[in-house]
Every structure is written in C-alpha cells, then in structure tokens.
Design a protein around this motif. Structure first.
Motif, PDB file in Angstrom:
ATOM      1  N   UNK A   1     -30.356  -6.270 109.259  1.00  0.00           N
ATOM      2  CA  UNK A   1     -31.372  -6.669 110.241  1.00  0.00           C
ATOM      3  C   UNK A   1     -30.960  -6.314 111.669  1.00  0.00           C
ATOM      4  N   UNK A   2     -29.680  -6.408 111.950  1.00  0.00           N
ATOM      5  CA  UNK A   2     -29.219  -6.167 113.323  1.00  0.00           C
ATOM      6  C   UNK A   2     -28.904  -4.701 113.595  1.00  0.00           C
ATOM      7  N   UNK A   3     -29.045  -3.847 112.580  1.00  0.00           N
ATOM      8  CA  UNK A   3     -28.734  -2.419 112.758  1.00  0.00           C
ATOM      9  C   UNK A   3     -29.787  -1.760 113.638  1.00  0.00           C
ATOM     10  N   UNK A   4     -29.393  -0.873 114.538  1.00  0.00           N
ATOM     11  CA  UNK A   4     -30.359  -0.207 115.421  1.00  0.00           C
ATOM     12  C   UNK A   4     -31.276   0.732 114.662  1.00  0.00           C
ATOM     13  N   UNK A   5     -32.463   0.955 115.220  1.00  0.00           N
ATOM     14  CA  UNK A   5     -33.431   1.837 114.577  1.00  0.00           C
ATOM     15  C   UNK A   5     -33.042   3.297 114.640  1.00  0.00           C
ATOM     16  N   UNK A   6     -32.252   3.680 115.627  1.00  0.00           N
ATOM     17  CA  UNK A   6     -31.749   5.046 115.739  1.00  0.00           C
ATOM     18  C   UNK A   6     -30.278   5.074 115.335  1.00  0.00           C
ATOM     19  N   UNK A   7     -29.794   6.250 115.054  1.00  0.00           N
ATOM     20  CA  UNK A   7     -28.380   6.389 114.703  1.00  0.00           C
ATOM     21  C   UNK A   7     -28.083   6.299 113.224  1.00  0.00           C
ATOM     22  N   UNK A   8     -29.114   6.459 112.387  1.00  0.00           N
ATOM     23  CA  UNK A   8     -28.894   6.384 110.947  1.00  0.00           C
ATOM     24  C   UNK A   8     -28.005   7.516 110.446  1.00  0.00           C
ATOM     25  N   UNK A   9     -27.895   8.587 111.198  1.00  0.00           N
ATOM     26  CA  UNK A   9     -27.037   9.694 110.772  1.00  0.00           C
ATOM     27  C   UNK A   9     -25.560   9.389 110.973  1.00  0.00           C
ATOM     28  N   UNK A  10     -25.266   8.316 111.714  1.00  0.00           N
ATOM     29  CA  UNK A  10     -23.882   7.921 111.939  1.00  0.00           C
ATOM     30  C   UNK A  10     -23.317   7.310 110.663  1.00  0.00           C
ATOM     31  N   UNK A  11     -22.118   7.724 110.270  1.00  0.00           N
ATOM     32  CA  UNK A  11     -21.511   7.226 109.038  1.00  0.00           C
ATOM     33  C   UNK A  11     -21.363   5.710 109.021  1.00  0.00           C
TER      34      UNK A  11
ATOM     35  N   UNK B   1     -38.899   2.664 112.391  1.00  0.00           N
ATOM     36  CA  UNK B   1     -40.190   3.218 112.794  1.00  0.00           C
ATOM     37  C   UNK B   1     -40.343   3.199 114.306  1.00  0.00           C
ATOM     38  N   UNK B   2     -40.034   2.070 114.935  1.00  0.00           N
ATOM     39  CA  UNK B   2     -40.141   1.976 116.392  1.00  0.00           C
ATOM     40  C   UNK B   2     -39.189   2.943 117.083  1.00  0.00           C
ATOM     41  N   UNK B   3     -37.997   3.117 116.497  1.00  0.00           N
ATOM     42  CA  UNK B   3     -37.017   4.013 117.105  1.00  0.00           C
ATOM     43  C   UNK B   3     -37.468   5.461 117.098  1.00  0.00           C
ATOM     44  N   UNK B   4     -37.935   5.937 115.928  1.00  0.00           N
ATOM     45  CA  UNK B   4     -38.289   7.357 115.832  1.00  0.00           C
ATOM     46  C   UNK B   4     -39.619   7.662 116.511  1.00  0.00           C
ATOM     47  N   UNK B   5     -40.575   6.721 116.467  1.00  0.00           N
ATOM     48  CA  UNK B   5     -41.847   6.978 117.159  1.00  0.00           C
ATOM     49  C   UNK B   5     -41.684   6.823 118.660  1.00  0.00           C
TER      50      UNK B   5
ATOM     51  N   UNK C   1     -36.985  -9.501 103.730  1.00  0.00           N
ATOM     52  CA  UNK C   1     -37.121  -9.694 105.176  1.00  0.00           C
ATOM     53  C   UNK C   1     -36.226  -8.710 105.944  1.00  0.00           C
ATOM     54  N   UNK C   2     -34.976  -8.542 105.471  1.00  0.00           N
ATOM     55  CA  UNK C   2     -34.050  -7.615 106.131  1.00  0.00           C
ATOM     56  C   UNK C   2     -34.544  -6.178 106.032  1.00  0.00           C
ATOM     57  N   UNK C   3     -35.086  -5.807 104.876  1.00  0.00           N
ATOM     58  CA  UNK C   3     -35.612  -4.453 104.701  1.00  0.00           C
ATOM     59  C   UNK C   3     -36.804  -4.199 105.615  1.00  0.00           C
ATOM     60  N   UNK C   4     -37.691  -5.171 105.744  1.00  0.00           N
ATOM     61  CA  UNK C   4     -38.849  -4.998 106.633  1.00  0.00           C
ATOM     62  C   UNK C   4     -38.407  -4.830 108.079  1.00  0.00           C
ATOM     63  N   UNK C   5     -37.451  -5.641 108.500  1.00  0.00           N
ATOM     64  CA  UNK C   5     -36.964  -5.542 109.883  1.00  0.00           C
ATOM     65  C   UNK C   5     -36.311  -4.182 110.113  1.00  0.00           C
ATOM     66  N   UNK C   6     -35.501  -3.732 109.157  1.00  0.00           N
ATOM     67  CA  UNK C   6     -34.839  -2.428 109.293  1.00  0.00           C
ATOM     68  C   UNK C   6     -35.868  -1.302 109.334  1.00  0.00           C
ATOM     69  N   UNK C   7     -36.889  -1.377 108.467  1.00  0.00           N
ATOM     70  CA  UNK C   7     -37.935  -0.351 108.439  1.00  0.00           C
ATOM     71  C   UNK C   7     -38.739  -0.356 109.731  1.00  0.00           C
ATOM     72  N   UNK C   8     -39.029  -1.546 110.259  1.00  0.00           N
ATOM     73  CA  UNK C   8     -39.756  -1.646 111.527  1.00  0.00           C
ATOM     74  C   UNK C   8     -38.941  -1.073 112.667  1.00  0.00           C
ATOM     75  N   UNK C   9     -37.659  -1.432 112.698  1.00  0.00           N
ATOM     76  CA  UNK C   9     -36.787  -0.925 113.762  1.00  0.00           C
ATOM     77  C   UNK C   9     -36.672   0.597 113.696  1.00  0.00           C
TER      78      UNK C   9
END
Length: 542
Positions: A372-382, A472-476, A462-470
């Motif tokens: 849930x606390x993971x940022x929406x950007x930076x998914x390519x980071x290991x 989505x908001x990050x890339x858009x 709930x955690x998956x929804x928050x991560x998916x929302x974050x």
C-alpha cells in the motif's frame, strides 16, 4: 525500437525437421536463394559468419582482394578524411574486404585495408553519423575487425618488437570503443594459437606488470589484459598468485571460476572461502559466498545449508533467500521457522524481501502495508515491492487456477531467478549450479494459501486496489503511455480477484476519463486479453 517476436517452440521444431529433410545440395541451393533476397545490411553478417565457418573447418580459403581493390579502399579512406564523413554501408563493404583478406591468409593486405579505415574512424577523422558508438552504424563485426587488425600487426612484426607494436596498435584503435582482450581476439581471428605464443605472453605479461595499477576495487584495461594473459600462460595457479598479490575482485573471481570450471570442488571450496576474505565485503561478496555454498553442495558437506544461510546473511537477495528457505527439502514448518529467523537477523532493510518473509510466516497485513505504501512510479526498480508482492497477492487470493490477466501474472512467480554465478557457469553441466526454487515453489511449500483468513483476503484486496490506483495515477500523471497497459493490468487483476471491486473500478474510470489511451488499455485488460499486457514491467531476482 521494434521488438522482435519470440519464436514459437512448435514452429522451431518444424523448421529443424525441415532442415534435416533437405540433402546437402538442396540446402545449399536454399541458402543461396535466401541470401539473394536479403538486402546488404541483413545479408552481410550472414555471409561473414558463413565465410568464417567455412575457413575454420579448413575446407575453404576465399580469394584475397586484388591490389586494385586495396588502392580503391585507401583512396576512399583519404577522401572520407578530407570531407570528414563516410557512408556506413560503404565502410561496411570495405571493412569486409579487409576481413576477407585476413581469412585468405593475406595479412599484409588485411592490415593495409583495416588500418586505412579503422584508424581515422577511431580518431574521429571520419564520422559515420553515429550518436555515440560506431557499432550502431555498421553491420560488420567491429570486434572481429579489430582482432584481425591486431593479428596482422602481430604477424608482420618481428618477435622482439611485438609487444610494443600491439600496444601501439591498440592505442590507435582505442577510440572505436570496442573492448578487446588482445591475445584472445587475435587467436579467435587466426582460429588457432598464435605462433611463438609463449614467448609473446612472457614479454606481454612482463610489460603489463610494469604498468599495472596494483590493488583497487576496479581494474584498468591493462589490468584486465594482464589477468587474461596470466590465465592463458599459467592457468589457475597464475591467477591465484595474481589474486593474492592484487586482491582485485575481478582477478579473485577469475581464479575461483577457473578452479570451479576444472571440476575440483575441494579446491573450489577453499578458493571461494578465501575469496570472501581477499576481496572483502562489496559487490562481489555475494558471488563468492554463493561459490562456497555451491562447492559445499557438490561435496555433500553437512554444512551445505549453513553455507546457503551465510550467503543470504552476507549478501541478501531474493535468490539466496529462496535457496536457503527450502534447503534440504524443508517442510512448511521448517520454512516458516527459517523465515522467522531471517527477520530476526535483520540482514536487509529491503521492504520487498521483508514483506515476502511476512507472507511466509503468515503475517499478511504487514506485507499488505508494504504494498500500500509503495510509490506509483519506480516499479522498474528491483527494490520496489510491487513487482513481487502484487503477483503473490494475486496467487494468494485465487480460488483454484487463476484466469485472465491474473494467470499471466502468476506465471511470473514460476520463473526461476538466477544469480551472477549461475550466469557465468551456464556453459557447464547444470548439475554444477545451485538449485534455485521459484517464488511459487516456496509459497506452496510454506503452505501460505491455506492459512489466509477472510480478514486477510479483505486486507490483500484493499492493498492491491491502492497499489493499482497509485500506479494508475503515477503513469497518467506523468503521461507515461508505455506503462498504461501495466497499470491497467493491475486494475483488471483487482477485479478478477474480487467482484466487489466493480464500484472502485467505476470510480477509477471516471477519474481517468481524460486519458483515452489509458481507457483503451483498461478495456483490453478487462477483457482478459493475454497478449501484451505490460507484464514486462514485472521482474524479480538479482
């Protein structure tokens, strides 16, 4: 750059059968016909490889370029230097004349042609239109060209002057940017050991030792040449001597690998153990600890599992954690006990690894908190927890075999992460490598799914929804269109995991209505299309 489609295994098998069905004459006719259909850029490398293969087998010698052709190349190079530019396709063609001369054994001719072109290109007197590297403009193998140029210099120079001549030649072509280990490059070009090889290596080593930088974390080009030359002349014993003298991690690694490749696992165990001390804690430490564990496993030592644990504690990574957790065919209780011990030892602050350990011990809420606390950007980071935890949650919540986009995501958990050591040893017998389970193997053996409560399920959704929302908001928000499909895949996975996500989905759709490209990606993901769903953003391993 357009991505080349991956071959379909079934078609690969059919092609192999078709090739075996043709006799020699039919195959030759087919290859000739296909070569005629190719343009020069595609045809050149194939013809180069064909000529090299034919010469290496000893049954063919191409005709050397005539003196008129040599003069033509030299005049072309002079004209190009005057205007400061040359067409890459023409340079390709002329460099191939030099390669042909080398293959024909006409090394004087090869030197004249290659020198006329390589030197002014290296000195930036001839521009090929490149942005950075010369290789990006040419289809010819520049490494091969440089190796053949050095070979020609070697063969033309009297024994006593060869070291100076090779060093001078390397300096002249250094600007091309092709990294060359000189002796190996020359022998690859010649197809056999160099004449008077030992005498040259002795003189070469002596010269390089006089200019070696000595101790340090990173070796210079000369240091690398010295290491390779000593290995060629003295083998593992020479590398051991150099490793102890310099403590260079690259040399220590080369020594250990040489011993391991010889198959003497008792010596390999001692070498890797000593390497941990010699090189000190750093980038290579984990690889040396892996080597100790590998040798212990090969020797059947009773402390093999302890060595896997030491590798995890000394250089924490997902690969090392997975190996240790299931060592000795551990059952669910042992895996959970080891995971608890791993958290207590705190060898890492990686939120991704700690969250995975929380999943193993049954503390799903703590793992969910990390997602849930993971940022929406930076998914390519290991170290981003999303690319590991999201698929884990998808698998955890699935009832039976996942379908739709969720199935593609769970497939990622079936991939076997690889370590640097295994990449180096990939040409050896696979039994020589450490056994590495997949993430899914460990989850199943730890019996994670059966201990998930209804409250855990709600927490995970709930955690998956928050991560998916974050995401989505990050890339858009940053208009990163290449990652819209990835964000859409996360959203679709939430809907597949819990039908109650429909209301949340409609809210998200409304919020992103001004991004038509994202909306299209979302529609595709919701249809469960198993094509390009942006899954390349999911990775895990070293």
């Amino acid at each position: 750059m357009r991505r080349r489609p991956q071959p379909i295994p079934a078609r690969d098998a059919d092609v192999g059968k078709a090739l075996r069905a043709l006799d020699t004459d039919e195959l030759r006719a087919f290859i000739s016909e296909m070569l005629e259909r190719l343009d020069s850029e595609a045809r050149g490398p194939i013809e180069d490889a064909l000529l090299r293969r034919a010469v290496a087998r000893g049954g063919h010698r191409p005709a050397a370029p005539s003196p008129d052709v040599v003069d033509e190349v030299i005049e072309f190079a002079k004209a190009a230097r005057r205007v400061g530019y040359a067409e890459p396709m023409e340079v390709d063609e002329y460099l191939r004349r030099g390669v042909t001369a080398s293959l024909a054994g006409e090394h004087v001719t090869a030197r004249r042609i290659l020198e006329a072109l390589l030197l002014p290109i290296a000195e930036a007197e001839i521009d090929l239109g490149q942005h950075e590297m010369v290789e990006e403009m040419l289809s010819v193998d520049l490494y091969d060209c440089v190796g053949r140029y050095l070979l020609a210099v070697y063969l033309e120079t009297p024994t006593k002057g060869r070291v100076d001549a090779i060093l001078t030649a390397i300096d002249k072509v250094n600007g091309i940017g092709v990294l060359v280990e000189p002796v190996r490059a020359m022998e690859e070009a010649l197809g056999e050991a160099l004449p008077e090889r030992d005498a040259f290596l002795d003189a070469w080593i002596k010269r390089l030792e006089s200019s070696s930088r000595g101790e340090g974390a990173w070796e210079s080009g000369h240091d690398g040449w010295l290491r390779a030359a000593i290995e060629a002349r003295e083998g593992a014993e020479g590398l051991a001597r150099l490793a102890h003298a310099t403590k260079s991690p690259q040399t220590v690694r080369a020594w250990c690998h040489a011993v391991a490749e010889a198959g003497d696992w008792k010596k390999a165990f001692l070498a890797y153990e000593e390497a941990v001390t010699l090189a000190g804690a750093g980038l290579w430490n984990g690889e040396f600890l892996d080597g100790v564990a590998l040798a212990a496993s090969k020797l059947g030592r009773k402390d093999a599992t302890k060595r896997l644990e030491a590798a995890w504690l000394g250089a924490p990574s997902l690969v090392r954690l997975l190996r240790w957790l299931v060592a000795e065919d551990a059952n669910a209780a042992v895996i959970r006990k080891r995971a608890t011990a791993a958290m207590a030892a705190t060898p890492t602050k990686s939120r991704r690894l700690l969250a995975f350990l929380h999943m193993i011990v049954g503390d799903l809420p703590s793992a969910a908190s990390a997602l849930k606390s993971a940022p929406g950007l930076g998914w390519s980071n290991d170290e981003h927890p999303g690319h590991l935890l999201f698929p884990v949650f998808v698998w955890t919540l699935a009832r039976g075999t996942p379908n739709g986009v969720s199935a593609a995501m769970v497939e990622l958990l079936k991939q076997t992460p690889r370590s640097l050591l295994e990449s180096h040893l990939e040409s050896m017998d696979p039994s020589a490598m450490l056994s590495t389970p997949t993430v899914l193997d460990v989850l199943e053996r730890a019996d994670v799914r059966s201990r998930v409560t209804p409250n855990d399920r709600a927490t995970a959704v709930d955690a998956m929804r928050i991560a998916a929302s974050n995401r989505t908001d990050g890339v858009t928000g940053e208009k990163r269109r290449r990652h819209y499909q990835h964000a859409a895949t996360l959203v679709a996975s939430c809907v597949e995991a819990d039908p109650g996500s429909v209301a949340w989905l409609e809210t998200l759709r409304t919020r992103t209505s001004r991004f038509p490209a994202y909306q299209e990606a979302l529609r595709a993901a919701l249809r469960g299309r198993r094509g390009n769903l942006g899954m390349e953003s999911f990775t895990y391993g070293e």
